[in-house]
Scaffold this active site. Structure first.
Site, mmCIF file in Angstrom:
data_model
loop_
_atom_site.group_PDB
_atom_site.id
_atom_site.type_symbol
_atom_site.label_atom_id
_atom_site.label_comp_id
_atom_site.label_asym_id
_atom_site.label_seq_id
_atom_site.Cartn_x
_atom_site.Cartn_y
_atom_site.Cartn_z
ATOM 1 N N HIS A 208 0.820 -1.222 0.043
ATOM 2 C CA HIS A 208 -0.142 -0.028 0.028
ATOM 3 C C HIS A 208 0.866 1.285 0.114
ATOM 4 O O HIS A 208 1.812 1.445 0.793
ATOM 5 C CB HIS A 208 -1.115 -0.200 0.951
ATOM 6 C CG HIS A 208 -0.464 0.040 2.454
ATOM 7 N ND1 HIS A 208 -0.208 1.092 2.977
ATOM 8 C CD2 HIS A 208 -0.190 -0.869 3.651
ATOM 9 C CE1 HIS A 208 0.299 1.053 4.271
ATOM 10 N NE2 HIS A 208 0.124 -0.417 4.741
ATOM 11 N N ASP B 167 6.259 0.631 6.647
ATOM 12 C CA ASP B 167 4.843 0.723 6.431
ATOM 13 C C ASP B 167 4.129 1.590 5.752
ATOM 14 O O ASP B 167 3.901 2.513 6.090
ATOM 15 C CB ASP B 167 3.916 0.631 7.877
ATOM 16 C CG ASP B 167 2.648 0.277 7.799
ATOM 17 O OD1 ASP B 167 2.074 -0.403 7.013
ATOM 18 O OD2 ASP B 167 1.706 0.799 8.623
ATOM 19 N N GLU C 8 -5.107 1.946 2.559
ATOM 20 C CA GLU C 8 -4.874 0.737 3.346
ATOM 21 C C GLU C 8 -4.937 1.272 4.898
ATOM 22 O O GLU C 8 -5.863 0.767 5.751
ATOM 23 C CB GLU C 8 -3.763 -0.328 3.163
ATOM 24 C CG GLU C 8 -3.861 -1.356 4.069
ATOM 25 C CD GLU C 8 -3.372 -1.377 5.467
ATOM 26 O OE1 GLU C 8 -3.571 -2.245 6.020
ATOM 27 O OE2 GLU C 8 -2.794 -0.263 5.716
ATOM 28 N N GLU C 9 -4.473 2.313 5.094
ATOM 29 C CA GLU C 9 -4.522 2.457 6.670
ATOM 30 C C GLU C 9 -5.553 3.123 7.259
ATOM 31 O O GLU C 9 -5.856 2.841 8.458
ATOM 32 C CB GLU C 9 -3.539 3.975 6.587
ATOM 33 C CG GLU C 9 -1.954 3.240 6.407
ATOM 34 C CD GLU C 9 -1.262 2.441 7.477
ATOM 35 O OE1 GLU C 9 -1.956 1.907 8.592
ATOM 36 O OE2 GLU C 9 -0.275 2.008 7.464
ATOM 37 N N ASP D 201 3.148 -6.458 3.344
ATOM 38 C CA ASP D 201 2.826 -5.346 4.252
ATOM 39 C C ASP D 201 3.281 -5.523 5.820
ATOM 40 O O ASP D 201 2.699 -5.391 6.650
ATOM 41 C CB ASP D 201 1.296 -5.077 4.286
ATOM 42 C CG ASP D 201 0.904 -3.760 4.926
ATOM 43 O OD1 ASP D 201 1.866 -2.908 5.457
ATOM 44 O OD2 ASP D 201 -0.495 -3.842 5.557
ATOM 45 N N HIS E 69 3.692 2.923 12.435
ATOM 46 C CA HIS E 69 3.082 4.232 12.546
ATOM 47 C C HIS E 69 3.652 5.316 13.525
ATOM 48 O O HIS E 69 2.780 5.918 14.227
ATOM 49 C CB HIS E 69 1.704 3.693 13.255
ATOM 50 C CG HIS E 69 0.739 2.904 12.335
ATOM 51 N ND1 HIS E 69 -0.559 2.165 12.798
ATOM 52 C CD2 HIS E 69 0.965 2.514 11.356
ATOM 53 C CE1 HIS E 69 -1.149 1.681 11.762
ATOM 54 N NE2 HIS E 69 -0.330 1.561 10.976
#
Length: 467
Positions: free
Chosen positions: A287, A299, A333-334, A361, A434
């Site tokens: 993603h 990520d 995606e997030e 991912d 994140h």
């Protein structure tokens, strides 16, 4: 003469069997040499680290709807355009547009001592803002969503709920630990609001004790009262929990988040059309979006450049695929899966068939193998077929396991192809996930390249032999 005549068919059978064994051994030898060539090519002339450096450093955090996300779309399409593929194009999708706004201000005050301590926080994705004056409330600590029901409105009205369930450090695979704790971030704030809570603090999703907050999505149930929600670092979570054991603590929260109307965006797609079975698609993807803090290197910039590198390396090796190889860089995606849903919807409408889809991912760490999933009608037989390739992959430290695949490819399950999730070593992933420290310097170039080689090897085997 009769004896020789009777023995002749047996000799033919033995000869045929011997030729078959020789042919099989020759194929296995050829496969082993080609897979080694894949690794050699990736480890000596890969582009994936440079691509990732640009994505994470020059473009940075790429949250859906942002200018940076649009730049990432343009950049990756340009790079795919240079690889000599059959086709490169953008696929439309609609995505949410949330912005963090000004930096968050959160501090706790020990009501017994009067000491005020600033907390390291990040607002959770989709969170609403506080008023311009901020909000204050006494803190109530909980360890589970069930605790909310036990406390009820009498124990939570007007309070700030502190969700403090750590990820389980005894889980060897850290994704299992994440799955066991993340419900409090995703659903905790909206459930707390039902009992009159005015705000939510959530312990960051990592096993590491440090001062780095981890953002991530929170979901408000339709019709619920929305309350501000922030993640606090694990070190601050430990401190706050200790303070609460000594007496009452009040927290002040000020955030500046805003949600805008959904915006148009794109998935980025590049493909090589198959020479024999073009209608059978092998997808590799990651993603393209990432959270707005940090550079989204692990990520999921790593997954995107893995997917791009698969097509790049096979092209450099002059490999002509039997089946259509498709790289898909999914958007959103997030915080919404807009890209994954749009891709599956269009694929089903066009009656496409994905023989296999592989999603990366889980970061750019040392590859350990692949997890596999699929529709119940086909999974058992095809998984057995896949595991026959282990002698070719085990020398590179790769294995197969049953389990999930990936959020963006999961809507393709109904097409009854195999779904794979790339599984690198997971021990350090949630140190960066994140956060503002998910940058290029957190990625080891060799580990990233080994991941690209591992995925390319699986694509080669699926393409050559089918499932």
């Amino acid at each position: 003469m009769p004896i020789s005549f009777l023995r002749f068919p047996i000799i033919l059978i033995i000869l045929s069997f011997s030729i078959s064994l020789y042919s099989q051994e020759a194929e296995e030898t050829a496969d082993a040499f080609f897979i080694k060539a894949i690794y050699d090519q990736v480890l000596t002339s890969s582009s994936c680290y440079d691509w990732l450096d640009h994505l994470s450093t020059n473009i940075g955090g790429r949250l859906s709807g942002s200018e940076a996300a649009a730049k990432a779309v343009d950049y990756t399409k340009q790079m795919l355009d240079t690889l000599g593929l059959s086709r490169v194009h953008l696929q439309d999708c609609m995505v949410p547009h949330w912005e963090r706004g000004k930096p968050e201000v959160v501090y706790m005050t020990n009501k017994r001592t009067g000491i005020r301590t600033n907390l390291n926080v990040l607002a959770l994705g989709n969170s609403i803002a506080t008023t311009s004056a901020g909000i204050s409330g006494e803190v109530v600590e909980v360890r589970s969503l069930d605790d909310l029901e036990k406390l009820g409105e009498a124990g939570l009205k007007g309070k700030v709920v502190f969700f403090n369930r750590p990820m389980d450090p005894t889980q060897i695979r850290t994704f299992n630990a994440y799955g066991g704790a993340v419900d409090q971030r995703v659903y905790g704030p909206t459930k707390a609001s039902k009992y009159g809570a005015v705000g939510a603090l959530v312990r960051s999703m990592t096993t590491k004790i440090d001062d780095i907050p981890h953002t991530g999505v929170t979901v408000y149930e339709e019709g619920s009262v929305k309350i501000p929600a922030v993640a606090i670092s694990t070190m601050n979570a430990e401190m706050l929990s200790s303070s609460l054991k000594e007496g009452a603590v009040e927290v002040y929260i000020k955030t500046d988040c805003k949600t805008y109307e959904d915006k148009p965006s794109h998935n980025v797609i590049g493909e090589i059309i198959g020479s024999e079975f073009p209608e059978e698609i092998i997808l590799v993807g990651g993603h393209l979006d990432s959270w707005d803090v940090g550079g989204g290197a692990h990520d999921d910039g790593a997954g995107c450049v893995h997917a791009m590198e698969v097509l790049n390396i096979l092209t450099k090796l002059n490999y002509r695929p039997k089946r259509t190889l498709r790289c898909v860089l999914f958007m959103n995606e997030e915080n919404g899966l807009g890209g994954g849903k749009a891709y599956a919807e269009k694929s089903n409408k066009n009656k496409e068939y994905h023989l296999a889809a592989i999603e990366s991912d889980a970061g750019g760490f040392t590859p350990r193998g692949f997890s596999a999933d699929g529709h119940a009608d086909i999974f058992t037989k095809r998984y057995k077929n896949v595991t026959k390739w282990l002698p070719l992959l085990e020398p590179f430290g790769l294995s197969f396991s049953k389990g999930g695949s990936g959020a963006d490819i999961s809507p393709l399950k109904g097409q009854k192809g195999m779904l794979f999730g790339f599984r690198p070593d997971s021990q350090r992933y949630f140190d960066y996930h994140h956060t503002g420290v998910d940058t290029i310097d957190a990625v080891n170039q060799r580990e990233l390249e080994l991941g690209a080689a591992a995925i390319t090897s699986l694509v080669y085997l699926i393409d050559k032999y089918g499932l």
